[in-house]
Write a protein that holds these residues in place. Structure first.
Motif: not given
Length: 177
Positions: A65-68, A74-77
């Motif tokens: 959800x945080x990556x989205x 996004x890169x670390x996610x």
């Protein structure tokens, strides 16, 4: 919840704790740390792998959800979710996997704009995972189903007052036979 500016920080803390639990699980798997249970090699800081699997499922869904929602994550996610995914794999928790897949399906239906075909495919994958998890430990799953079936019969027999304190334990064997 979107009006609260701190919800992303809360999700970040959940994801961070999932990373810590996953690292502990990995270290337990390779015998660098001792497990909290004599029968299971991986428990994290929990007493057995079941609660660890459920917790890591929550952390994985929060990480996705945080990556989205956050471009900076996004890169670390992807790496973070991979670490949590490895921890979830090590737990061998059927309920954890089903919870993770259900959460991911919920995110895909509400947060990710996918075609109905992709959403249908994700639903089919969830159904496949549920069936696979049932077959993975069939005897254990059948035992749980028997317990649920007997419990439903006990509830049907005394729906309002029940069997009292410790009544389930005292009467379960009568219903099982």
């Amino acid at each position: 919840m979107k009006n609260n500016k701190y919800y992303k920080y809360l999700l970040g803390i959940i994801v961070l704790s999932g990373i810590v639990e996953s690292i502990i699980a990995i270290l337990q798997r390779f015998s660098f740390l001792e497990s909290n249970h004599s029968l299971f090699s991986v428990t994290g800081t929990f007493a057995n792998p079941g609660p660890l699997g459920g917790f890591l499922a929550i952390c994985l869904v929060a990480g996705i959800g945080l990556s989205i929602t956050r471009n900076s994550f996004r890169f670390i996610g992807a790496f973070v979710c991979l670490i949590i995914l490895v921890g979830l794999l090590l737990t061998d928790s059927r309920a954890g996997w089903i919870a993770a897949m259900s959460g991911i399906l919920f995110l895909s239906r509400n947060k990710i704009h996918l075609s109905w075909r992709c959403k249908s495919m994700l639903s089919m994958i969830l159904l496949f995972v549920c069936l696979t998890m049932y077959l993975h430990k069939k005897a254990s799953a059948d035992g749980r189903l028997l317990i649920w079936y007997c419990t439903m019969d006990m509830i049907a027999d005394k729906p309002f007052l029940g069997y009292g304190s410790n009544g389930w334990i005292a009467n379960y064997t009568r219903w099982r036979n």
